[in-house]
Design a protein around this motif. Sequence first.
Motif, PDB file in Angstrom:
ATOM      1  N   ASP A 171      39.896  27.841  93.381  1.00  0.00           N
ATOM      2  CA  ASP A 171      39.722  29.284  93.249  1.00  0.00           C
ATOM      3  C   ASP A 171      38.489  29.746  94.030  1.00  0.00           C
ATOM      4  OD1 ASP A 171      37.408  29.068  91.627  1.00  0.00           O
ATOM      5  OD2 ASP A 171      38.520  29.353  89.769  1.00  0.00           O
ATOM      6  N   GLU A 172      38.351  31.071  94.170  1.00  0.00           N
ATOM      7  CA  GLU A 172      37.299  31.628  95.017  1.00  0.00           C
ATOM      8  C   GLU A 172      35.905  31.367  94.451  1.00  0.00           C
ATOM      9  OE1 GLU A 172      37.900  33.237  98.191  1.00  0.00           O
ATOM     10  OE2 GLU A 172      39.649  32.025  97.680  1.00  0.00           O
ATOM     11  N   VAL A 173      35.764  31.377  93.126  1.00  0.00           N
ATOM     12  CA  VAL A 173      34.458  31.107  92.524  1.00  0.00           C
ATOM     13  C   VAL A 173      34.002  29.694  92.869  1.00  0.00           C
ATOM     14  CG1 VAL A 173      33.177  30.879  90.354  1.00  0.00           C
ATOM     15  CG2 VAL A 173      34.829  32.739  90.639  1.00  0.00           C
ATOM     16  N   ASN A 174      34.911  28.759  92.767  1.00  0.00           N
ATOM     17  CA  ASN A 174      34.616  27.361  93.092  1.00  0.00           C
ATOM     18  C   ASN A 174      34.253  27.220  94.567  1.00  0.00           C
ATOM     19  OD1 ASN A 174      34.595  24.574  93.446  1.00  0.00           O
ATOM     20  ND2 ASN A 174      36.445  24.229  92.267  1.00  0.00           N
ATOM     21  N   ARG A 175      35.042  27.803  95.433  1.00  0.00           N
ATOM     22  CA  ARG A 175      34.795  27.680  96.867  1.00  0.00           C
ATOM     23  C   ARG A 175      33.462  28.324  97.254  1.00  0.00           C
ATOM     24  NH1 ARG A 175      38.998  30.187 100.075  1.00  0.00           N
ATOM     25  NH2 ARG A 175      38.433  28.815 101.803  1.00  0.00           N
ATOM     26  N   GLN A 176      33.146  29.464  96.638  1.00  0.00           N
ATOM     27  CA  GLN A 176      31.867  30.115  96.933  1.00  0.00           C
ATOM     28  C   GLN A 176      30.699  29.281  96.418  1.00  0.00           C
ATOM     29  OE1 GLN A 176      31.387  32.954  98.841  1.00  0.00           O
ATOM     30  NE2 GLN A 176      29.242  32.266  98.719  1.00  0.00           N
ATOM     31  N   GLN A 177      30.886  28.591  95.301  1.00  0.00           N
ATOM     32  CA  GLN A 177      29.835  27.715  94.785  1.00  0.00           C
ATOM     33  C   GLN A 177      29.491  26.627  95.790  1.00  0.00           C
ATOM     34  OE1 GLN A 177      30.548  26.015  90.871  1.00  0.00           O
ATOM     35  NE2 GLN A 177      28.997  24.434  91.172  1.00  0.00           N
ATOM     36  N   GLN A 178      30.497  26.109  96.491  1.00  0.00           N
ATOM     37  CA  GLN A 178      30.250  25.072  97.487  1.00  0.00           C
ATOM     38  C   GLN A 178      29.399  25.605  98.636  1.00  0.00           C
ATOM     39  OE1 GLN A 178      31.299  22.231  96.149  1.00  0.00           O
ATOM     40  NE2 GLN A 178      32.289  23.545  94.628  1.00  0.00           N
ATOM     41  N   VAL A 179      29.562  26.890  98.934  1.00  0.00           N
ATOM     42  CA  VAL A 179      28.727  27.542  99.961  1.00  0.00           C
ATOM     43  C   VAL A 179      27.315  27.737  99.417  1.00  0.00           C
ATOM     44  CG1 VAL A 179      28.412  29.596 101.390  1.00  0.00           C
ATOM     45  CG2 VAL A 179      30.720  28.701 100.969  1.00  0.00           C
ATOM     46  N   ASN A 180      27.207  28.243  98.198  1.00  0.00           N
ATOM     47  CA  ASN A 180      25.908  28.555  97.600  1.00  0.00           C
ATOM     48  C   ASN A 180      25.023  27.322  97.455  1.00  0.00           C
ATOM     49  OD1 ASN A 180      26.880  31.150  97.375  1.00  0.00           O
ATOM     50  ND2 ASN A 180      27.307  31.018  95.188  1.00  0.00           N
ATOM     51  N   THR A 181      25.650  26.169  97.243  1.00  0.00           N
ATOM     52  CA  THR A 181      24.880  24.937  97.072  1.00  0.00           C
ATOM     53  C   THR A 181      24.625  24.209  98.389  1.00  0.00           C
ATOM     54  OG1 THR A 181      26.932  23.789  96.474  1.00  0.00           O
ATOM     55  CG2 THR A 181      25.537  24.552  94.673  1.00  0.00           C
ATOM     56  N   GLY A 182      25.051  24.817  99.503  1.00  0.00           N
ATOM     57  CA  GLY A 182      24.651  24.331 100.811  1.00  0.00           C
ATOM     58  C   GLY A 182      25.569  23.338 101.485  1.00  0.00           C
ATOM     59  N   TYR A 183      26.749  23.104 100.914  1.00  0.00           N
ATOM     60  CA  TYR A 183      27.634  22.112 101.511  1.00  0.00           C
ATOM     61  C   TYR A 183      28.475  22.678 102.653  1.00  0.00           C
ATOM     62  CZ  TYR A 183      26.260  18.995  97.767  1.00  0.00           C
ATOM     63  OH  TYR A 183      25.522  18.210  96.926  1.00  0.00           O
ATOM     64  N   PHE A 184      28.642  23.995 102.695  1.00  0.00           N
ATOM     65  CA  PHE A 184      29.362  24.671 103.778  1.00  0.00           C
ATOM     66  C   PHE A 184      28.596  25.935 104.152  1.00  0.00           C
ATOM     67  CE2 PHE A 184      32.547  22.301 101.390  1.00  0.00           C
ATOM     68  CZ  PHE A 184      33.291  21.682 102.388  1.00  0.00           C
ATOM     69  N   SER A 185      28.770  26.386 105.388  1.00  0.00           N
ATOM     70  CA  SER A 185      28.050  27.579 105.856  1.00  0.00           C
ATOM     71  C   SER A 185      28.679  28.867 105.377  1.00  0.00           C
ATOM     72  CB  SER A 185      27.999  27.581 107.394  1.00  0.00           C
ATOM     73  OG  SER A 185      27.304  26.450 107.863  1.00  0.00           O
ATOM     74  N   ASN A 186      30.007  28.867 105.213  1.00  0.00           N
ATOM     75  CA  ASN A 186      30.696  30.073 104.748  1.00  0.00           C
ATOM     76  C   ASN A 186      31.982  29.648 104.051  1.00  0.00           C
ATOM     77  OD1 ASN A 186      32.909  30.012 106.862  1.00  0.00           O
ATOM     78  ND2 ASN A 186      31.091  30.223 108.176  1.00  0.00           N
ATOM     79  N   ILE A 187      32.569  30.579 103.319  1.00  0.00           N
ATOM     80  CA  ILE A 187      33.716  30.230 102.480  1.00  0.00           C
ATOM     81  C   ILE A 187      34.933  29.842 103.304  1.00  0.00           C
ATOM     82  CG2 ILE A 187      34.672  32.561 102.232  1.00  0.00           C
ATOM     83  CD1 ILE A 187      35.034  31.835  99.188  1.00  0.00           C
ATOM     84  N   GLU A 188      35.024  30.346 104.541  1.00  0.00           N
ATOM     85  CA  GLU A 188      36.157  29.990 105.389  1.00  0.00           C
ATOM     86  C   GLU A 188      36.164  28.494 105.720  1.00  0.00           C
ATOM     87  OE1 GLU A 188      34.236  32.696 105.949  1.00  0.00           O
ATOM     88  OE2 GLU A 188      35.754  34.134 105.245  1.00  0.00           O
ATOM     89  N   GLN A 189      34.992  27.870 105.686  1.00  0.00           N
ATOM     90  CA  GLN A 189      34.913  26.444 105.984  1.00  0.00           C
ATOM     91  C   GLN A 189      35.318  25.565 104.801  1.00  0.00           C
ATOM     92  OE1 GLN A 189      30.919  25.626 107.249  1.00  0.00           O
ATOM     93  NE2 GLN A 189      31.187  26.534 109.278  1.00  0.00           N
ATOM     94  N   VAL A 190      35.327  26.127 103.616  1.00  0.00           N
ATOM     95  CA  VAL A 190      35.630  25.341 102.420  1.00  0.00           C
ATOM     96  C   VAL A 190      37.146  25.130 102.325  1.00  0.00           C
ATOM     97  CG1 VAL A 190      35.401  25.162  99.913  1.00  0.00           C
ATOM     98  CG2 VAL A 190      33.659  26.400 101.252  1.00  0.00           C
ATOM     99  N   PRO A 191      37.609  23.904 102.256  1.00  0.00           N
ATOM    100  CA  PRO A 191      39.052  23.681 102.134  1.00  0.00           C
ATOM    101  C   PRO A 191      39.634  24.422 100.935  1.00  0.00           C
ATOM    102  CG  PRO A 191      37.930  21.622 102.610  1.00  0.00           C
ATOM    103  CD  PRO A 191      36.859  22.632 102.342  1.00  0.00           C
ATOM    104  N   GLN A 192      40.868  24.848 101.064  1.00  0.00           N
ATOM    105  CA  GLN A 192      41.518  25.590  99.979  1.00  0.00           C
ATOM    106  C   GLN A 192      42.127  24.663  98.932  1.00  0.00           C
ATOM    107  OE1 GLN A 192      43.879  29.104 100.829  1.00  0.00           O
ATOM    108  NE2 GLN A 192      43.277  29.004 102.984  1.00  0.00           N
ATOM    109  N   TYR A 193      42.370  23.410  99.293  1.00  0.00           N
ATOM    110  CA  TYR A 193      43.026  22.474  98.371  1.00  0.00           C
ATOM    111  C   TYR A 193      42.188  21.211  98.215  1.00  0.00           C
ATOM    112  CZ  TYR A 193      47.138  25.442  98.780  1.00  0.00           C
ATOM    113  OH  TYR A 193      47.996  26.519  98.744  1.00  0.00           O
ATOM    114  N   ALA A 194      42.400  20.544  97.086  1.00  0.00           N
ATOM    115  CA  ALA A 194      41.633  19.328  96.806  1.00  0.00           C
ATOM    116  C   ALA A 194      42.419  18.398  95.892  1.00  0.00           C
ATOM    117  CB  ALA A 194      40.297  19.683  96.152  1.00  0.00           C
ATOM    118  N   PHE A 195      42.037  17.139  95.916  1.00  0.00           N
ATOM    119  CA  PHE A 195      42.493  16.157  94.933  1.00  0.00           C
ATOM    120  C   PHE A 195      41.563  16.235  93.731  1.00  0.00           C
ATOM    121  CE2 PHE A 195      43.644  14.434  99.052  1.00  0.00           C
ATOM    122  CZ  PHE A 195      44.866  13.794  98.867  1.00  0.00           C
ATOM    123  N   THR A 196      42.114  16.069  92.537  1.00  0.00           N
ATOM    124  CA  THR A 196      41.259  15.972  91.357  1.00  0.00           C
ATOM    125  C   THR A 196      41.841  15.016  90.331  1.00  0.00           C
ATOM    126  OG1 THR A 196      40.057  17.202  89.656  1.00  0.00           O
ATOM    127  CG2 THR A 196      42.299  17.933  90.112  1.00  0.00           C
TER     128      THR A 196
END
Length: 256
Positions: A171-196
């Motif tokens: 979801d968007e909150v999760n993807r934005q968190q990955q940006v906020n914590t410095g792992y990606f520069s912007n949300i477009e770079q965060v993959p939309q899908y994942a294994f869990t």
Amino acid sequence: MINPSKNFSVSSLKVNVYNSEAEIARAAAEIVYEYLYNVLQEQETASVLLATGNSQLKFLDELISLGGIDWSRVTCFHLDEYLGISANHSASFRQYLREKVEQKVHPQVFHYIEADAQQPLIECARYSELLQTHKIDLCLLGIGENGHLAFNDPKVADFNDPYTVKLVKLDEVNRQQQVNTGYFSNIEQVPQYAFTVTIPTICAAKRIICLAPGQRKAKIIAQMLRREVTTTCPASILRHQTQATLFLDADSASLI
């Protein structure tokens, strides 16, 4: 041993509150060290399911610095990974765990989710089978700002999930968190899908240690502990786990 400034239970979940993230890291490391040491006194091997993210960094450093664990008898797994990401990508959880854990302690084996496998569903089945052949002695967790455990976001979390590992849309909150914590520069770079790894698999671990420091976690921690147990806050399921302990600092506990 660092004592918590406050400790209490919410349903079956034990909650320890410390003054700072540094205190959480040290206290949790000492508890995990003692637990793993005792497990290896009683059985030949131990299996550990590891989280990643900033909440784990100081803790992992503290745990490794304590020494005294025979990691050559420990099998390691991890909770999640972005679909399609390469193992040497700077945001890859495989990269994180190789650098922060495997290369430092050299466990017996570290089974990784091969996120760039050509057939992702077959990879889910492969990793599920590996997990099913091991009883997880210890699961290390963090909590997302949307209450996720691993990548079980509210819209995909299932407390009775029939799967061991699955593919999910983030979801968007999760993807934005990955940006906020410095792992990606912007949300477009965060993959939309994942294994869990799924929630029932997490909850089947014999011991669960969950670290959730920081002011950004205060709102979801209050929801997790005060409202009903529901997949709208997946982490709330920990309130039903007698084997789980939640570690908070003054910031993340500020609204409870």
